[in-house]
Design an enzyme around this catalytic site. Structure first.
Site, mmCIF file in Angstrom:
data_model
loop_
_atom_site.group_PDB
_atom_site.id
_atom_site.type_symbol
_atom_site.label_atom_id
_atom_site.label_comp_id
_atom_site.label_asym_id
_atom_site.label_seq_id
_atom_site.Cartn_x
_atom_site.Cartn_y
_atom_site.Cartn_z
ATOM 1 N N LYS A 157 0.884 -1.176 0.000
ATOM 2 C CA LYS A 157 0.000 0.000 0.000
ATOM 3 C C LYS A 157 0.919 1.223 0.000
ATOM 4 C CE LYS A 157 -4.042 1.832 2.458
ATOM 5 N NZ LYS A 157 -4.860 2.143 1.291
HETATM 6 N N1 PMP Z 1 -8.012 -1.300 -2.725
HETATM 7 C C1 PMP Z 1 -7.387 -0.119 -2.634
HETATM 8 C C2 PMP Z 1 -6.678 0.406 -3.842
HETATM 9 C C3 PMP Z 1 -7.405 0.601 -1.441
HETATM 10 O O1 PMP Z 1 -6.806 1.781 -1.346
HETATM 11 C C4 PMP Z 1 -8.119 0.085 -0.334
HETATM 12 C C5 PMP Z 1 -8.178 0.862 0.942
HETATM 13 N N2 PMP Z 1 -7.068 0.602 1.755
HETATM 14 C C6 PMP Z 1 -8.751 -1.157 -0.454
HETATM 15 C C7 PMP Z 1 -8.676 -1.818 -1.671
HETATM 16 C C8 PMP Z 1 -9.482 -1.774 0.683
HETATM 17 O O2 PMP Z 1 -8.562 -2.250 1.631
HETATM 18 P P1 PMP Z 1 -8.892 -2.319 3.179
HETATM 19 O O3 PMP Z 1 -10.118 -3.105 3.321
HETATM 20 O O4 PMP Z 1 -7.707 -3.004 3.764
HETATM 21 O O5 PMP Z 1 -9.055 -0.923 3.648
#
Ligand code: PMP
Length: 298
Positions: A157
């Site tokens: 991320k």
């Molecule tokens: N995809 C992307 C590109 C994101 O930025 C996020 C948010 N973090 C998610 C999916 C969802 O991930 P999470 O459930 O861990 O927040």
């Protein structure tokens, strides 16, 4: 955004307005940062963080991919997150830990620049608007694809990845939609600009697998687990674009978006949301009753 009082910067609390960096910070020029988005909810047992361990683990995985060697343990970062919520006396908030390469040398090689960590928390309501969770949102398939394998690591991320997300989000918003759905470079469904996607057809729940250029979402993982516990078949498999058009139900999931139904995609109407609603109810039930399997009390 709504300001809080203090931001945790490299181990110390700094006043919100004084939490600053130099303009030659490496991350500003080359996108060299990794981060997390986490939520703290006001539950019946008081403030508690949803899946804190998993988020901090993913932050450390992101650091590892980019060879960012933190001087903190996962436990210390978790404690710092909880301390930051307490320091700001918030009952519910969004939590943003960020690891970034700082000011030092200029040039692409980041290895000689200092590594910084900051944690900010603030009150943040519904990411896609107050009505989104209830009524659903309108989305479009983006003309921008998610990154191809072996270009930008999508399991990290990382700040830089969000240039791709921004292009999709800007296009969607300028075209009058709430959010974008992005395809991978082979044309298969990947995810939203900041959400994972689920498709329901004939009572089976589908979501793209990790190799379809998605962030391995922590809410996605929760939904897969909880839906299976509820007795549904959940399949992680490649989804062709047109499957979205003939879906019975579609929904986005993510820390910011929570569980958001999609009511229209590329002008195709998605009329149902029965199963989505059940999963959404379960999600908020687990949070509100502060289920210790998923929640860490502040
Ligand atoms: N995809 C992307 C590109 C994101 O930025 C996020 C948010 N973090 C998610 C999916 C969802 O991930 P999470 O459930 O861990 O927040």
């Amino acid at each position: 955004m709504k300001k809080s009082e203090k931001i945790w910067m490299d181990g110390e609390f700094v006043n919100w307005n004084e939490a600053k960096v130099h303009v030659l910070t490496h991350a500003l020029h080359y996108g060299s940062s990794v981060f997390e988005g986490i939520r703290c909810y006001n539950t019946i047992k008081g403030p508690a963080v949803f899946r804190l361990d998993e988020h901090v683990k993913r932050l450390f995985d992101s650091c590892k991919i980019y060879r960012m060697e933190l001087n903190y343990t996962e436990k210390e970062i978790k404690e710092a997150i909880l301390d930051t919520i307490r320091e700001n006396r918030l009952k519910s908030c969004y939590i943003r830990p960020l690891v970034f390469r700082g000011y030092g040398e200029m040039g692409v090689n980041p290895l000689n620049n200092p590594l910084h960590v900051m944690i900010a928390v603030w009150e943040w309501g519904r990411y896609l608007g107050e009505e989104a969770l209830e009524k659903g949102i309108k989305v479009k398939t983006s003309s921008w694809s998610r990154m191809a394998p072996n270009t930008y690591p999508f399991l990290a991320k990382a700040g830089g990845n969000y240039l791709n997300s921004q292009l999709a989000k800007i296009e969607a918003v300028l075209d009058g939609y709430d959010e974008a759905v992005m395809l991978d470079t082979d044309g298969y469904v990947a995810e939203g600009s900041g959400e994972n996607i689920f498709v329901i057809k004939d009572d089976v729940i589908y979501t793209p697998p990790t190799y379809n250029a998605i962030l391995k979402g922590i809410t996605r993982d929760f939904v897969i687990k909880i839906a299976r516990k509820m007795g549904y078949t959940v399949r992680e498999e490649r989804i062709p674009r047109e499957m979205l058009y003939i879906a019975d139900e579609l929904f986005f999931v993510g820390t910011a978006a929570e569980i958001t139904p999609i009511k229209e995609i590329d002008h195709y109407k998605i009329r149902e949301n029965k199963i989505t609603r059940k999963i959404q109810d379960k999600f908020f039930e687990v949070i509100n009753r502060c289920d210790p399997e998923y929640m860490t009390k502040v």
